[in-house]
Design a protein around this motif. Structure first.
Motif, PDB file in Angstrom:
ATOM      1  N   ALA A 547       0.806  -1.203   0.067  1.00  0.00           N
ATOM      2  CA  ALA A 547      -0.178  -0.185  -0.098  1.00  0.00           C
ATOM      3  C   ALA A 547       0.826   1.247   0.100  1.00  0.00           C
ATOM      4  CB  ALA A 547      -0.980  -0.125   1.391  1.00  0.00           C
ATOM      5  N   ARG A 548       1.756   1.119   0.697  1.00  0.00           N
ATOM      6  CA  ARG A 548       2.786   2.417   0.753  1.00  0.00           C
ATOM      7  C   ARG A 548       3.723   2.504  -0.437  1.00  0.00           C
ATOM      8  NH1 ARG A 548       7.901   4.197   1.989  1.00  0.00           N
ATOM      9  NH2 ARG A 548       8.181   5.693   3.670  1.00  0.00           N
ATOM     10  N   GLN A 549       3.989   1.499  -1.430  1.00  0.00           N
ATOM     11  CA  GLN A 549       4.422   1.709  -2.548  1.00  0.00           C
ATOM     12  C   GLN A 549       3.522   2.291  -3.566  1.00  0.00           C
ATOM     13  OE1 GLN A 549       5.660  -2.388  -3.786  1.00  0.00           O
ATOM     14  NE2 GLN A 549       7.725  -2.250  -2.591  1.00  0.00           N
ATOM     15  N   GLU A 550       2.223   1.877  -3.423  1.00  0.00           N
ATOM     16  CA  GLU A 550       1.088   2.492  -4.496  1.00  0.00           C
ATOM     17  C   GLU A 550       0.892   3.923  -3.991  1.00  0.00           C
ATOM     18  OE1 GLU A 550      -1.934  -0.055  -3.494  1.00  0.00           O
ATOM     19  OE2 GLU A 550      -1.230  -1.751  -4.596  1.00  0.00           O
ATOM     20  N   LEU A 551       0.911   4.360  -2.684  1.00  0.00           N
ATOM     21  CA  LEU A 551       0.880   5.614  -2.214  1.00  0.00           C
ATOM     22  C   LEU A 551       2.002   6.438  -2.795  1.00  0.00           C
ATOM     23  CD1 LEU A 551      -1.319   7.242  -0.544  1.00  0.00           C
ATOM     24  CD2 LEU A 551       0.193   7.052   1.564  1.00  0.00           C
ATOM     25  N   GLN A 552       3.074   5.995  -2.635  1.00  0.00           N
ATOM     26  CA  GLN A 552       4.226   6.538  -3.151  1.00  0.00           C
ATOM     27  C   GLN A 552       4.108   7.021  -4.626  1.00  0.00           C
ATOM     28  OE1 GLN A 552       7.404   4.241  -1.572  1.00  0.00           O
ATOM     29  NE2 GLN A 552       7.984   6.151  -0.380  1.00  0.00           N
ATOM     30  N   GLU A 553       3.616   6.120  -5.425  1.00  0.00           N
ATOM     31  CA  GLU A 553       3.337   6.070  -6.805  1.00  0.00           C
ATOM     32  C   GLU A 553       2.418   7.237  -7.432  1.00  0.00           C
ATOM     33  OE1 GLU A 553       2.616   2.118  -8.331  1.00  0.00           O
ATOM     34  OE2 GLU A 553       4.586   1.531  -7.887  1.00  0.00           O
ATOM     35  N   GLN A 554       1.377   7.160  -6.400  1.00  0.00           N
ATOM     36  CA  GLN A 554       0.200   8.081  -6.555  1.00  0.00           C
ATOM     37  C   GLN A 554       0.638   9.522  -6.312  1.00  0.00           C
ATOM     38  OE1 GLN A 554      -3.237   6.906  -4.165  1.00  0.00           O
ATOM     39  NE2 GLN A 554      -4.473   8.826  -4.734  1.00  0.00           N
ATOM     40  N   MET A 555       1.442   9.724  -5.107  1.00  0.00           N
ATOM     41  CA  MET A 555       1.980  11.272  -4.968  1.00  0.00           C
ATOM     42  C   MET A 555       3.090  11.463  -6.156  1.00  0.00           C
ATOM     43  SD  MET A 555       3.076  10.710  -1.062  1.00  0.00           S
ATOM     44  CE  MET A 555       3.646  12.305  -0.518  1.00  0.00           C
ATOM     45  N   ALA A 556       3.615  10.526  -6.695  1.00  0.00           N
ATOM     46  CA  ALA A 556       4.707  11.081  -7.809  1.00  0.00           C
ATOM     47  C   ALA A 556       3.929  11.568  -9.186  1.00  0.00           C
ATOM     48  CB  ALA A 556       5.362   9.804  -8.203  1.00  0.00           C
ATOM     49  N   GLY A 557       2.420  11.024  -9.134  1.00  0.00           N
ATOM     50  CA  GLY A 557       1.675  11.728 -10.173  1.00  0.00           C
ATOM     51  C   GLY A 557       0.874  12.873  -9.958  1.00  0.00           C
ATOM     52  N   VAL A 558       0.939  13.353  -8.720  1.00  0.00           N
ATOM     53  CA  VAL A 558       0.320  14.487  -8.471  1.00  0.00           C
ATOM     54  C   VAL A 558       0.950  15.810  -8.947  1.00  0.00           C
ATOM     55  CG1 VAL A 558      -0.652  15.932  -6.496  1.00  0.00           C
ATOM     56  CG2 VAL A 558      -0.918  13.402  -6.265  1.00  0.00           C
ATOM     57  N   PRO A 560       2.905  19.303  -8.569  1.00  0.00           N
ATOM     58  CA  PRO A 560       3.545  19.939  -7.455  1.00  0.00           C
ATOM     59  C   PRO A 560       2.531  20.806  -6.811  1.00  0.00           C
ATOM     60  CG  PRO A 560       5.082  19.374  -9.076  1.00  0.00           C
ATOM     61  CD  PRO A 560       3.718  19.103  -9.758  1.00  0.00           C
ATOM     62  N   SER A 561       1.790  21.693  -7.706  1.00  0.00           N
ATOM     63  CA  SER A 561       1.097  22.907  -7.450  1.00  0.00           C
ATOM     64  C   SER A 561      -0.214  22.581  -6.579  1.00  0.00           C
ATOM     65  CB  SER A 561       0.460  23.805  -8.742  1.00  0.00           C
ATOM     66  OG  SER A 561      -0.221  22.892  -9.523  1.00  0.00           O
ATOM     67  N   ASP A 562      -0.532  21.074  -6.487  1.00  0.00           N
ATOM     68  CA  ASP A 562      -1.800  20.903  -5.876  1.00  0.00           C
ATOM     69  C   ASP A 562      -1.578  20.464  -4.562  1.00  0.00           C
ATOM     70  OD1 ASP A 562      -4.267  19.661  -5.097  1.00  0.00           O
ATOM     71  OD2 ASP A 562      -4.651  18.394  -6.879  1.00  0.00           O
ATOM     72  N   TYR A 563      -1.249  21.596  -3.551  1.00  0.00           N
ATOM     73  CA  TYR A 563      -0.943  21.254  -2.273  1.00  0.00           C
ATOM     74  C   TYR A 563      -1.966  20.495  -1.342  1.00  0.00           C
ATOM     75  CZ  TYR A 563       2.274  25.078  -3.601  1.00  0.00           C
ATOM     76  OH  TYR A 563       3.195  26.133  -3.930  1.00  0.00           O
ATOM     77  N   GLU A 564      -3.289  20.785  -1.782  1.00  0.00           N
ATOM     78  CA  GLU A 564      -4.206  20.079  -0.780  1.00  0.00           C
ATOM     79  C   GLU A 564      -4.101  18.480  -1.039  1.00  0.00           C
ATOM     80  OE1 GLU A 564      -9.155  20.137  -0.505  1.00  0.00           O
ATOM     81  OE2 GLU A 564      -7.968  21.938  -1.269  1.00  0.00           O
ATOM     82  N   ALA A 565      -3.956  18.168  -2.215  1.00  0.00           N
ATOM     83  CA  ALA A 565      -3.798  16.739  -2.559  1.00  0.00           C
ATOM     84  C   ALA A 565      -2.761  16.018  -1.770  1.00  0.00           C
ATOM     85  CB  ALA A 565      -3.932  16.331  -4.036  1.00  0.00           C
ATOM     86  N   LEU A 566      -1.483  16.832  -2.082  1.00  0.00           N
ATOM     87  CA  LEU A 566      -0.095  16.311  -1.486  1.00  0.00           C
ATOM     88  C   LEU A 566      -0.388  16.231  -0.134  1.00  0.00           C
ATOM     89  CD1 LEU A 566       2.595  18.218  -3.801  1.00  0.00           C
ATOM     90  CD2 LEU A 566       2.053  15.712  -3.491  1.00  0.00           C
ATOM     91  N   THR A 567      -0.771  17.206   0.736  1.00  0.00           N
ATOM     92  CA  THR A 567      -0.738  17.486   2.041  1.00  0.00           C
ATOM     93  C   THR A 567      -1.734  16.126   2.634  1.00  0.00           C
ATOM     94  OG1 THR A 567      -0.879  19.823   2.128  1.00  0.00           O
ATOM     95  CG2 THR A 567      -1.583  18.523   3.819  1.00  0.00           C
TER      96      THR A 567
END
Length: 595
Positions: A547-558, A560-567
């Motif tokens: 799940a952590r690997q999948e989350l990191q892959e998801q974060m990589a696709g966000v 950089p300006s989308d602060y809300e999603a990244l937070t």
């Protein structure tokens, strides 16, 4: 068929005295589990070196798939004696990094759970070093594993664990395994294909060892004129595999109809009644009786009140971990050791012959040529109704005629073992003790030795970690457990079950130490509950890791300006890390209690 891992084309390798491999072309694909067999000196290790890239051929080439990760275990020991056991296996990685991976935990539990994590490598025995070296390799991530004699120095438990590990290490059509081993049970348990290295070529067979024996008997029948000797020996081996071991013959590529046709006229491997009659005639009814025999060294009891009545013609295998007291037991039987208490009685006519691991007897004749040694022995030896000269008997054990002029001290390990066995047989003992007889011996030589032992009418005691040999030449098995000798009617499988129970009991008693957070004792039910919790934590850690690997892959696709999603995603990641840390701490606590 899986994707291609490596290929070899027109390989040619020769040394000054001979051609090892000539125009060999072969390939390894994902999902291949290949066992490599052949006589000692025919080029098995050289083939592995060529495929791994550690040896360069004079001609031809080996190509690896891009990015192929190859892990290799050689026969030589590459460990640093000053390094600790733990550092040799996991290096500088922090405990939380490796302890959170189920595969690494399994390797450590399967191979080195009994070793002191902080002990220097230089303090370990040869068998312990081998297990550390294997563990250090197996904790790594590999697409292809190349193992040269991985079962050397391993006991039957570690060999069984290793077979399970390499069978389940990758999904069925992923990863690749190349293994050279003389352990025929291991070959049958693990391999889906067999390569035989002989006469400069590599001949492929489908299936494990049993299927290879069948295919080779069929091949030899076609070439009967040139292969008569080998063919007869292998037909006998096939008869034993077919009649005595249904598990082996249920494997792919073992065609029962073909096997039955080839062995229709082969008599049973042994005639126990005839051997018993001959053994009684040679020995009388009294052989060796151990009565309440105990042995202690420096106040430490190694054997406890052992009673064992060894009869004429008995064929017994002795199982036990290294250090269980097997050599001490053999010393009592042979008379080289007296019991501390109890007694040992030997029949008047008993003549004991011992095949030891050190070649002590050969050291005395190291300067003599083999031919001179044979000239001093008796003129004939009777095998299955035929008189053979010592030279013919030695040839039957796979000893080349041209080596008769060689000095004993210059022989290879395998040749020395053949000569040692021959001299033992020529002494005509009526009780024979074989202590780890499979060291330095290839599969053909083992088949030849087993063939001779089948018609040998005496009492036979075999100590070996080679499961196939023990099951093949003995009729009863005994286990040394906690200093006591126990008959195991269920053979090696029963012994492994008893050892697992012994380990669980030891883990339960370990739970009564201060390390168990003040626990005053752990019952069997509590132990099982702890093991269940430990497995549940392992499953949760594995799920969290994915799940952590999948989350990191998801974060990589966000963006950089989308602060809300990244937070939001970063918050989830921190929560996962906190849970992971807590789980690992709980797992380590349980691991400590479980021993």
């Amino acid at each position: 068929m899986g994707a291609h891992l490596l290929g070899a084309e027109d390989l040619h390798l020769e040394y000054p005295t001979r051609v090892v491999l000539d125009q060999v072309t072969l390939g390894v694909n994902e999902g291949d589990r290949i066992g490599i067999v052949g006589r000692n000196g025919d080029g098995k290790s050289s083939l592995l070196g060529l495929l791994a890239g550690t040896i360069t051929p004079q001609d031809g080439q080996v190509t690896h798939r891009n990015g192929l990760r190859v892990g290799m275990l050689s026969q030589s020991d590459g460990l640093n004696p000053a390094e600790s056991v733990g550092h040799a296996i996991v290096g500088d990685r922090a405990e939380y990094e490796w302890a959170g991976q189920a595969r690494i935990r399994d390797v450590i539990a399967g191979l080195v759970s009994d070793l002191d994590w902080h002990a220097p490598i230089g303090d370990l025995s040869g068998g312990q070093r081998r297990r550390v070296e294997l563990a250090a390799l197996l904790v790594g991530e590999w697409d292809l594993l190349i193992l040269d004699e991985p079962t050397n120095h391993l006991d039957v438990e570690a060999i069984t664990w290793l077979a399970g590990h390499v069978t389940h290490r990758w999904p069925p059509n992923a990863g690749g395994l190349l293994v050279v081993t003389h352990d025929r049970w291991f070959l049958d348990e693990v391999c889906t294909a067999t390569w035989e290295v002989h006469d400069g070529i590599v001949e492929p067979f489908e299936g494990g060892y049993a299927a290879y024996v069948l295919a080779r008997v069929e091949r030899d029948r076609i070439a009967a004129a040139t292969e008569a000797k080998r063919q007869n020996l292998m037909r006998k081996e096939l008869a034993w595999l077919r009649r005595g071991a249904p598990a082996r013959t249920s494997k792919p590529k073992f065609r029962i109809e073909a096997a039955n046709a080839l062995i229709a006229d082969v008599p049973p491997v042994r005639n126990p009644l005839e051997l018993q009659r001959l053994a009684v005639a040679r020995l009388g009814k009294d052989v060796v009786d151990l009565e309440d025999a105990s042995v202690s060294f420096d106040g430490h009891e190694v054997l406890h009140e052992i009673t064992w009545r060894i009869g004429p013609g008995e064929r017994a295998g002795v199982l036990g971990v290294n250090g269980a007291g097997k050599s001490t037991l053999l010393g009592l039987v042979s008379g080289s050791l007296e019991p501390t208490s109890g007694r040992v009685r030997r029949g008047k006519t008993v003549r004991i012959g011992i095949l030891d691991q050190q070649f002590r007897r050969l050291a005395e004749i190291a300067g003599d040529r083999v031919r001179e040694v044979l000239a001093r022995t008796r003129t004939t030896f009777r095998v299955e109704g035929h008189d053979l000269t010592p030279a013919q008997l030695l040839e039957r054990l796979g000893f080349a005629h041209e080596h008769l002029a060689t000095r004993v001290g210059e022989l290879s390990g395998g040749q020395k073992r053949r000569l040692q066995i021959l001299l033992l047989l020529l002494d005509e003992p009526n009780v024979m003790i074989l202590d780890e007889p499979t060291n330095d011996v290839d599969a053909d030589m083992l088949a030849a030795l087993e063939d001779l032992l089948d018609s040998w009418p005496g009492t036979l005691i075999v100590v070996s970690h080679d499961r196939y040999l023990v099951e093949r030449v003995t009729d009863q098995q005994y286990a040394l457990l906690d200093g006591r000798l126990r008959h195991v009617p269920g053979g090696v499988d029963e012994y492994l079950r008893l050892r697992a129970e012994e380990k669980a009991a030891a883990a339960a008693s370990a739970g009564a130490t201060p390390a168990a957070a003040g626990s005053s004792g752990v019952s069997g039910a509590e132990l099982r509950a702890m093991q269940k919790r430990s497995r549940a934590i392992e499953r949760r850690i594995d799920k969290l890791t994915l799940a952590r690997q999948e989350l990191q892959e998801q974060m990589a696709g966000v963006e950089p300006s989308d602060y809300e999603a990244l937070t939001q995603l970063t918050g989830q990641l921190h929560a996962m890390d906190a849970e992971m840390a807590e789980l690992e701490e709980r797992w380590l606590e349980l691991a400590e209690q479980l021993g």
